[in-house]
Design a protein around this motif. Structure first.
Motif, PDB file in Angstrom:
ATOM      1  N   UNK A 198      -4.480  -7.044  41.677  1.00 11.04           N
ATOM      2  CA  UNK A 198      -5.760  -7.519  42.203  1.00 11.04           C
ATOM      3  C   UNK A 198      -6.177  -6.583  43.329  1.00 11.04           C
ATOM      4  N   UNK A 199      -7.342  -5.953  43.169  1.00 10.44           N
ATOM      5  CA  UNK A 199      -7.775  -4.944  44.138  1.00 10.44           C
ATOM      6  C   UNK A 199      -8.527  -5.590  45.296  1.00 10.44           C
ATOM      7  N   UNK A 200      -8.395  -4.967  46.446  1.00  6.70           N
ATOM      8  CA  UNK A 200      -9.005  -5.505  47.668  1.00  6.70           C
ATOM      9  C   UNK A 200     -10.376  -4.915  47.956  1.00  6.70           C
ATOM     10  N   UNK A 201     -10.749  -3.829  47.301  1.00  4.51           N
ATOM     11  CA  UNK A 201     -12.015  -3.155  47.589  1.00  4.51           C
ATOM     12  C   UNK A 201     -11.959  -2.259  48.809  1.00  4.51           C
ATOM     13  N   UNK A 202     -10.743  -1.902  49.245  1.00  4.63           N
ATOM     14  CA  UNK A 202     -10.578  -1.083  50.448  1.00  4.63           C
ATOM     15  C   UNK A 202     -11.074   0.346  50.221  1.00  4.63           C
ATOM     16  N   UNK A 203     -11.787   0.871  51.210  1.00  5.76           N
ATOM     17  CA  UNK A 203     -12.212   2.278  51.238  1.00  5.76           C
ATOM     18  C   UNK A 203     -11.623   2.919  52.493  1.00  5.76           C
ATOM     19  N   UNK A 204     -10.926   4.022  52.314  1.00  8.49           N
ATOM     20  CA  UNK A 204     -10.332   4.699  53.465  1.00  8.49           C
ATOM     21  C   UNK A 204     -11.394   5.464  54.245  1.00  8.49           C
ATOM     22  N   UNK A 205     -11.023   5.944  55.436  1.00 11.01           N
ATOM     23  CA  UNK A 205     -11.951   6.727  56.246  1.00 11.01           C
ATOM     24  C   UNK A 205     -12.345   8.016  55.546  1.00 11.01           C
ATOM     25  N   UNK A 206     -11.475   8.518  54.678  1.00 15.63           N
ATOM     26  CA  UNK A 206     -11.787   9.732  53.928  1.00 15.63           C
ATOM     27  C   UNK A 206     -12.667   9.447  52.711  1.00 15.63           C
ATOM     28  N   UNK A 207     -12.929   8.155  52.444  1.00 17.00           N
ATOM     29  CA  UNK A 207     -13.794   7.802  51.322  1.00 17.00           C
ATOM     30  C   UNK A 207     -13.067   7.527  50.024  1.00 17.00           C
ATOM     31  N   UNK A 208     -11.749   7.474  50.049  1.00 17.33           N
ATOM     32  CA  UNK A 208     -10.997   7.234  48.817  1.00 17.33           C
ATOM     33  C   UNK A 208     -11.051   5.753  48.433  1.00 17.33           C
ATOM     34  N   UNK A 209     -11.057   5.491  47.144  1.00 20.08           N
ATOM     35  CA  UNK A 209     -11.023   4.135  46.590  1.00 20.08           C
ATOM     36  C   UNK A 209     -10.102   4.175  45.362  1.00 20.08           C
ATOM     37  N   UNK A 210      -8.963   3.520  45.485  1.00 20.36           N
ATOM     38  CA  UNK A 210      -7.933   3.643  44.457  1.00 20.36           C
ATOM     39  C   UNK A 210      -8.008   2.493  43.457  1.00 20.36           C
ATOM     40  N   UNK A 211      -7.871   2.856  42.175  1.00 21.25           N
ATOM     41  CA  UNK A 211      -7.772   1.893  41.082  1.00 21.25           C
ATOM     42  C   UNK A 211      -6.370   2.022  40.492  1.00 21.25           C
ATOM     43  N   UNK A 212      -5.644   0.887  40.415  1.00 19.22           N
ATOM     44  CA  UNK A 212      -4.226   0.918  40.022  1.00 19.22           C
ATOM     45  C   UNK A 212      -4.033   0.058  38.774  1.00 19.22           C
ATOM     46  N   UNK A 213      -3.265   0.570  37.808  1.00 16.50           N
ATOM     47  CA  UNK A 213      -2.982  -0.186  36.596  1.00 16.50           C
ATOM     48  C   UNK A 213      -1.732   0.359  35.924  1.00 16.50           C
ATOM     49  N   UNK A 214      -1.201  -0.432  34.990  1.00 15.27           N
ATOM     50  CA  UNK A 214      -0.112  -0.002  34.109  1.00 15.27           C
ATOM     51  C   UNK A 214      -0.709   0.130  32.707  1.00 15.27           C
ATOM     52  N   UNK A 215      -1.001   1.353  32.238  1.00 15.37           N
ATOM     53  CA  UNK A 215      -1.753   1.504  30.989  1.00 15.37           C
ATOM     54  C   UNK A 215      -0.935   1.291  29.718  1.00 15.37           C
ATOM     55  N   UNK A 216       0.391   1.405  29.802  1.00 15.14           N
ATOM     56  CA  UNK A 216       1.213   1.324  28.596  1.00 15.14           C
ATOM     57  C   UNK A 216       2.433   0.456  28.828  1.00 15.14           C
ATOM     58  N   UNK A 217       2.841  -0.243  27.774  1.00 14.43           N
ATOM     59  CA  UNK A 217       4.092  -0.986  27.789  1.00 14.43           C
ATOM     60  C   UNK A 217       5.235  -0.065  27.397  1.00 14.43           C
ATOM     61  N   UNK A 218       6.357  -0.179  28.091  1.00 20.77           N
ATOM     62  CA  UNK A 218       7.568   0.556  27.738  1.00 20.77           C
ATOM     63  C   UNK A 218       8.666  -0.449  27.427  1.00 20.77           C
ATOM     64  N   UNK A 219       9.302  -0.355  26.259  1.00 24.57           N
ATOM     65  CA  UNK A 219      10.340  -1.333  25.905  1.00 24.57           C
ATOM     66  C   UNK A 219      11.602  -1.119  26.730  1.00 24.57           C
ATOM     67  N   UNK A 220      12.230  -2.218  27.098  1.00 28.36           N
ATOM     68  CA  UNK A 220      13.507  -2.189  27.792  1.00 28.36           C
ATOM     69  C   UNK A 220      14.529  -3.042  27.067  1.00 28.36           C
ATOM     70  N   UNK A 221      15.764  -2.985  27.510  1.00 23.67           N
ATOM     71  CA  UNK A 221      16.882  -3.685  26.868  1.00 23.67           C
ATOM     72  C   UNK A 221      17.256  -4.903  27.703  1.00 23.67           C
TER      73      UNK A 221
END
Length: 258
Positions: free
Chosen positions: A75-98
């Protein structure tokens, strides 16, 4: 209940989009083989049942092996840094585990069982972090070694020849024992999940084989927001500040032997 069903639909749609097709093919082949063995073991009208008294035991043990697919919901907060960056974070793929578990099953009634299945889940996921204004992409591999303690109520239907379907509802506590590093994102070592599952008991001559799929929904925010190790790196800290919370979800496919 509607929210849980909606979460299951989201997980299933994510699997359809992101799971590697070969794992789905392997699962389909295994389930077809089990179903074929069930049909072959008891002809229509055959009164002889495999292990007719297996479900009457007050307590019994077993074990399981399987695979699990880990995901993170941000869940993103909408934060913008002083440098103007705005990060979008996700996990695009599932990886199988044991995963591997031991099983303790306590019979409560003809249709209810209480199941404790402690075990270990080994898996990983790759987090993509995109700075929208610049298009800069960072990646982080998150490896996990979970000690899990699931407690489920198993609700069984009527037995039909050599099979008996069931559903489960329960909770699962996890503790991540993997080594932690100073990455862009850090996560708490403990979490609690709500679990919903379905499976089917197949009665073979010497044991029960039980394929099961379980959906696990994390209930706590596992993101570490307090990052003193990034005080001297505000550009990296901006990624954590861009997130309001992070929750873990899993899909677990197990094969029990009882």
């Amino acid at each position: 209940m509607n929210k849980a069903l909606h979460n299951i639909q989201n997980l299933i749609s994510g699997l359809n989009r992101r799971m590697r097709p070969r794992f789905m093919r392997v699962l389909l082949v295994v389930l077809m083989a089990v179903a074929g063995a069930n049909v072959a073991s008891a002809k229509w009208g055959d009164p002889v049942l495999n292990r007719p008294y297996a479900d009457l035991k007050r307590f019994h043990l077993g074990f399981s092996v399987g695979m699990q697919f880990q995901d993170l919901s941000f869940t993103h907060s909408g934060f913008h840094s002083e440098e103007g960056s705005e990060w979008q974070v996700e996990v695009p793929n599932f990886s199988p585990g044991f995963c591997v578990n031991v099983l303790g099953d306590l019979r409560l009634s003809n249709y209810l069982n209480l199941r404790l299945t402690p075990g270990m889940y080994f898996g990983s996921k790759t987090v993509h972090m995109l700075d929208l204004p610049t298009g800069r992409l960072e990646k982080q591999d998150v490896k996990s070694s979970y000690v899990v303690v699931p407690l489920d109520l198993k609700i069984s239907g009527l037995r039909y020849i050599q099979s008996r379907p069931y559903v489960t509802v329960g909770a699962m506590a996890t503790f991540d024992v993997s080594k932690k590093r100073s990455d862009f994102l850090q996560f708490n070592t403990t979490d609690v999940y709500l679990t919903l599952g379905l499976g089917c008991d197949f009665y073979l001559p010497f044991f029960k084989l039980i394929p099961e799929i379980k959906f696990c929904f994390g209930l706590t925010d596992i993101l570490r927001h307090d990052r003193p190790d990034l005080d001297d790196n505000p550009s990296a800290m901006a990624i954590t500040q861009s997130l309001k919370k992070a929750k873990s979800n899993m899909v677990v496919i197990n094969f029990y032997f009882e």
